[in-house]
Write a protein that holds these residues in place. Structure first.
Motif, PDB file in Angstrom:
ATOM      1  N   LEU A 135     -52.824  30.952 -31.985  1.00 35.13           N
ATOM      2  CA  LEU A 135     -52.626  30.252 -33.247  1.00 35.13           C
ATOM      3  C   LEU A 135     -53.724  30.658 -34.226  1.00 35.13           C
ATOM      4  N   TYR A 136     -53.305  31.188 -35.365  1.00 36.49           N
ATOM      5  CA  TYR A 136     -54.229  31.529 -36.448  1.00 36.49           C
ATOM      6  C   TYR A 136     -54.020  30.504 -37.562  1.00 36.49           C
ATOM      7  N   GLU A 137     -55.012  29.701 -37.806  1.00 39.34           N
ATOM      8  CA  GLU A 137     -54.908  28.688 -38.856  1.00 39.34           C
ATOM      9  C   GLU A 137     -55.509  29.228 -40.143  1.00 39.34           C
ATOM     10  N   ILE A 138     -54.743  29.132 -41.230  1.00 40.99           N
ATOM     11  CA  ILE A 138     -55.166  29.640 -42.529  1.00 40.99           C
ATOM     12  C   ILE A 138     -55.698  28.480 -43.365  1.00 40.99           C
ATOM     13  N   ASN A 139     -56.898  28.664 -43.901  1.00 43.59           N
ATOM     14  CA  ASN A 139     -57.522  27.636 -44.731  1.00 43.59           C
ATOM     15  C   ASN A 139     -57.896  28.252 -46.080  1.00 43.59           C
ATOM     16  N   GLY A 140     -57.053  28.028 -47.092  1.00 45.94           N
ATOM     17  CA  GLY A 140     -57.304  28.573 -48.420  1.00 45.94           C
ATOM     18  C   GLY A 140     -56.539  29.867 -48.649  1.00 45.94           C
ATOM     19  N   THR A 141     -56.917  30.588 -49.693  1.00 47.51           N
ATOM     20  CA  THR A 141     -56.265  31.846 -50.048  1.00 47.51           C
ATOM     21  C   THR A 141     -56.943  33.006 -49.341  1.00 47.51           C
ATOM     22  N   ILE A 142     -56.164  33.743 -48.548  1.00 47.06           N
ATOM     23  CA  ILE A 142     -56.675  34.889 -47.805  1.00 47.06           C
ATOM     24  C   ILE A 142     -56.114  36.148 -48.447  1.00 47.06           C
ATOM     25  N   ASN A 143     -56.977  37.000 -48.977  1.00 43.45           N
ATOM     26  CA  ASN A 143     -56.556  38.277 -49.550  1.00 43.45           C
ATOM     27  C   ASN A 143     -56.501  39.307 -48.426  1.00 43.45           C
ATOM     28  N   VAL A 144     -55.281  39.677 -48.054  1.00 47.89           N
ATOM     29  CA  VAL A 144     -55.053  40.531 -46.885  1.00 47.89           C
ATOM     30  C   VAL A 144     -55.213  41.992 -47.299  1.00 47.89           C
ATOM     31  N   ASP A 145     -56.165  42.699 -46.676  1.00 46.19           N
ATOM     32  CA  ASP A 145     -56.456  44.072 -47.056  1.00 46.19           C
ATOM     33  C   ASP A 145     -55.660  45.100 -46.255  1.00 46.19           C
ATOM     34  N   ARG A 146     -55.042  44.680 -45.147  1.00 53.35           N
ATOM     35  CA  ARG A 146     -54.200  45.567 -44.342  1.00 53.35           C
ATOM     36  C   ARG A 146     -52.971  44.785 -43.893  1.00 53.35           C
ATOM     37  N   SER A 147     -51.933  45.515 -43.486  1.00 54.96           N
ATOM     38  CA  SER A 147     -50.722  44.853 -43.003  1.00 54.96           C
ATOM     39  C   SER A 147     -51.009  44.111 -41.700  1.00 54.96           C
ATOM     40  N   ILE A 148     -50.158  43.144 -41.405  1.00 50.29           N
ATOM     41  CA  ILE A 148     -50.289  42.315 -40.207  1.00 50.29           C
ATOM     42  C   ILE A 148     -49.067  42.531 -39.324  1.00 50.29           C
ATOM     43  N   LEU A 150     -47.326  40.595 -36.270  1.00 51.41           N
ATOM     44  CA  LEU A 150     -47.430  39.260 -35.671  1.00 51.41           C
ATOM     45  C   LEU A 150     -47.666  39.305 -34.162  1.00 51.41           C
ATOM     46  N   ASN A 151     -46.975  40.187 -33.471  1.00 45.48           N
ATOM     47  CA  ASN A 151     -47.168  40.338 -32.024  1.00 45.48           C
ATOM     48  C   ASN A 151     -46.963  39.015 -31.290  1.00 45.48           C
ATOM     49  N   ASN A 152     -45.966  38.236 -31.769  1.00 44.43           N
ATOM     50  CA  ASN A 152     -45.610  36.948 -31.151  1.00 44.43           C
ATOM     51  C   ASN A 152     -46.754  35.938 -31.197  1.00 44.43           C
ATOM     52  N   ALA A 153     -47.517  35.995 -32.276  1.00 41.54           N
ATOM     53  CA  ALA A 153     -48.548  34.991 -32.544  1.00 41.54           C
ATOM     54  C   ALA A 153     -47.994  33.970 -33.539  1.00 41.54           C
ATOM     55  N   TYR A 154     -48.801  32.966 -33.841  1.00 41.36           N
ATOM     56  CA  TYR A 154     -48.421  31.889 -34.753  1.00 41.36           C
ATOM     57  C   TYR A 154     -49.441  31.853 -35.890  1.00 41.36           C
ATOM     58  N   ILE A 155     -48.956  31.883 -37.128  1.00 44.51           N
ATOM     59  CA  ILE A 155     -49.828  31.730 -38.288  1.00 44.51           C
ATOM     60  C   ILE A 155     -49.398  30.456 -39.008  1.00 44.51           C
ATOM     61  N   MET A 156     -50.361  29.576 -39.264  1.00 46.62           N
ATOM     62  CA  MET A 156     -49.998  28.265 -39.801  1.00 46.62           C
ATOM     63  C   MET A 156     -51.045  27.787 -40.801  1.00 46.62           C
ATOM     64  N   GLY A 157     -50.568  27.174 -41.853  1.00 47.58           N
ATOM     65  CA  GLY A 157     -51.438  26.478 -42.781  1.00 47.58           C
ATOM     66  C   GLY A 157     -51.205  24.986 -42.678  1.00 47.58           C
ATOM     67  N   VAL A 158     -51.888  24.244 -43.518  1.00 51.57           N
ATOM     68  CA  VAL A 158     -51.715  22.791 -43.573  1.00 51.57           C
ATOM     69  C   VAL A 158     -50.982  22.385 -44.839  1.00 51.57           C
ATOM     70  N   ASP A 159     -51.173  23.152 -45.925  1.00 46.90           N
ATOM     71  CA  ASP A 159     -50.544  22.882 -47.219  1.00 46.90           C
ATOM     72  C   ASP A 159     -50.076  24.216 -47.784  1.00 46.90           C
ATOM     73  N   SER A 160     -48.758  24.389 -47.908  1.00 46.62           N
ATOM     74  CA  SER A 160     -48.235  25.676 -48.365  1.00 46.62           C
ATOM     75  C   SER A 160     -48.639  25.997 -49.794  1.00 46.62           C
ATOM     76  N   GLY A 161     -49.033  24.987 -50.559  1.00 49.48           N
ATOM     77  CA  GLY A 161     -49.499  25.234 -51.912  1.00 49.48           C
ATOM     78  C   GLY A 161     -50.939  25.691 -51.970  1.00 49.48           C
ATOM     79  N   GLU A 162     -51.688  25.500 -50.889  1.00 51.74           N
ATOM     80  CA  GLU A 162     -53.108  25.837 -50.868  1.00 51.74           C
ATOM     81  C   GLU A 162     -53.436  26.969 -49.890  1.00 51.74           C
ATOM     82  N   ASP A 163     -52.680  27.064 -48.823  1.00 52.82           N
ATOM     83  CA  ASP A 163     -52.980  28.043 -47.765  1.00 52.82           C
ATOM     84  C   ASP A 163     -52.067  29.252 -47.953  1.00 52.82           C
TER      85      ASP A 163
END
Length: 500
Positions: A135-148, A150-163
């Protein structure tokens, strides 16, 4: 010379002075002579830790009248527990993600290549290959510098307007694997949000990958992208806003689209289905389609091996040359969009279901003309063959010889009604005739109706009605048989048959 008694008195005096100092300062320092002013007890060490009382669950719960905030380490549960007297109950002190072992928190202040260093190495330095079942928890705006990937992982935020995961250049999610995305904003400003092609094939049943996207916002992207060759694709409660082009789904065994919101700020074609699908289900939500845009494109005639359902989707917006649905070019009916594998009931577009199948053929000659049928007393009914005109056709076809064929996908009860008018083909050939509806060339006994004609001018008309169970490609025709009188020929002057 000091006696032992004197030394003892000096020690007692020193202890008294120390205790007096502690009582005045209300502070104790262990490992430091200058305890922090905010603490009662300041323990300082760089080589040792604080060891709390350790006990089993039974021993912990046996503590008499535990104080509020009392802390122990439970050796059975392998966790710190503190007592909450307001309930009262013992509560666990949780760590990251409430005790999850496979967990990473990614904050907007993090350097992505540092916090995901092992994932970058696993991706060969060109992408982040996430750890499976992590589980990768996202907190805030993450500027992704390379492609991702998923490899059957989980990416989750708490607020879709903020994360948020934002890729300024290039594609956001790539590779051959699925995973889970929840409560996030996703954007690929100059690339695709998704460019994922799973492994295996739908033809051989070897697809293994699943992609789940829930409670997300996908916006401001050059393209939502393409998802191909998945065992399961599940998208639920996703908003699409201001994307230059939409998404292509291709060769997916099971695809479920629930409550998708496509706003009019999107451009191009919103959703496209290509290739082969085992099951398609699109439920709820809306597509606001305006101008030259297209809401749903199935013009590549995707093959459905199982069922396809679109229910309660609202298509709305003012069009110029655009379309709510760019329909099948093969297998649909005039005025409709889909082939017979689909069950469609959505606002703004025609309803298409086997339950709405309808077909009609008719023949109407000028007075004195008609189609001649030979009727004898052999006991074998004769089909009335006429060059018919077909109208109101949906999941029925007519072959221009007086046959209605059901082309729906599911077995159902078909009702039919109509009428036939006839006269004797020559004078002196009077008699009583029996008319039937036949399914697949076999007359249906309960549909028989009798009619009489006595001459060329003695016009008779009989009704045709009934119901019958029909499968795909079963067909209906009208037959006539001799009952009594001068068997010969009759002339059918009009005929109509409607099935629904």
């Amino acid at each position: 010379m000091k006696t032992k008694s004197t030394l003892k008195n000096h020690k007692l005096l020193l202890l008294f002075i120390l205790l007096f100092a502690f009582s005045v300062n209300a502070q104790i320092g262990i490992g430091t002579v200058t305890p922090n002013a905010s603490s009662v007890l300041d323990i300082t060490s760089t080589t040792q830790g604080l060891l709390t009382p350790r006990m089993t669950t039974a021993q912990r719960t046996a503590i008499t009248s535990p104080a509020n905030g009392l802390i122990v380490y439970d050796t059975d549960l392998h966790s710190f527990e503190y007592y909450d007297s307001s309930v009262p109950v013992w509560r666990k002190i949780y760590g990251d993600a409430q005790g999850r072992l496979n967990y990473k928190l990614i904050k907007s202040t993090d350097v992505l290549a540092t916090v995901l260093a092992s994932e970058l190495t696993a991706g060969g330095g060109t992408k982040y290959l996430l750890n499976t079942n992590t589980l990768y928890e996202i907190n805030g705006t993450i500027n992704v510098d390379r492609s991702i990937e998923l490899n059957n992982a989980y990416i989750m935020g708490v607020d879709s307007g903020e994360d948020k995961l934002i890729r300024a250049s290039g594609d956001l999610f790539v590779g051959t694997t699925g995973g889970s995305l929840r409560i996030l904003t996703l954007a690929a400003l100059s690339g695709k949000v998704f460019d994922i092609t799973g492994t295996g094939s739908i033809a051989s049943g070897t697809q293994t990958q699943t992609l789940i996207v829930r409670d997300c916002i996908i916006g401001n992207s050059n393209s939502v992208g393409k998802i191909e060759n998945m065992a399961l694709m599940f998208i639920s409660i996703v908003q699409y806003i201001n994307n230059a082009s939409g998404i292509i789904y291709k060769d997916i065994s099971k695809i479920l689209l629930s409550n998708a919101a496509w706003f009019g700020s999107n451009s191009g074609t919103y959703e496209t289905l290509q290739g082969t699908f085992g099951l398609v289900e699109k439920l709820g939500g809306f597509s606001e389609v305006t101008g030259t845009k297209i809401g749903l494109d199935v013009s590549a005639n995707p093959t459905i091996t199982g069922d396809a359902v679109m229910e309660s989707v609202v298509f709305t917006g003012t069009l110029t040359t655009g379309k709510y649905v760019n329909g099948y070019t093969v297998g649909n009916f005039t005025g409709y969009n889909f082939d017979n594998k689909w069950n469609v009931r959505s606002s703004g577009i025609p309803t298409e279901m086997d339950a709405n199948a309808t077909g009609e053929f008719s023949v109407n000659f000028t007075p004195g003309n008609g189609v001649v049928g030979t009727v004898d007393n052999s006991g074998t009914a004769t089909k009335i063959t006429a060059a018919t005109t077909s109208t109101s056709m949906f999941r029925f076809t007519a072959n221009n010889t007086g046959r209605l064929t059901y082309t729906g996908f599911k077995k159902r009860i078909i009702k039919f009604n109509g009428s036939i008018s006839f006269v004797a083909e020559s004078n002196g050939k009077t008699g009583i005739y029996i008319f039937y509806i036949a399914k697949n060339g076999v007359t249906i006994g309960q549909t028989k109706v009798y009619g009489y004609t006595g001459s060329l001018t003695d016009m008779s008309s009989v009704p045709l009605s009934g119901s019958i169970e029909m499968n795909t490609n079963d067909y209906l025709e009208v037959f006539v048989d001799y009952y009594s009188g001068s068997a010969g020929k009759i002339k059918a002057t009009s005929l109509i048959l409607t099935a629904y």
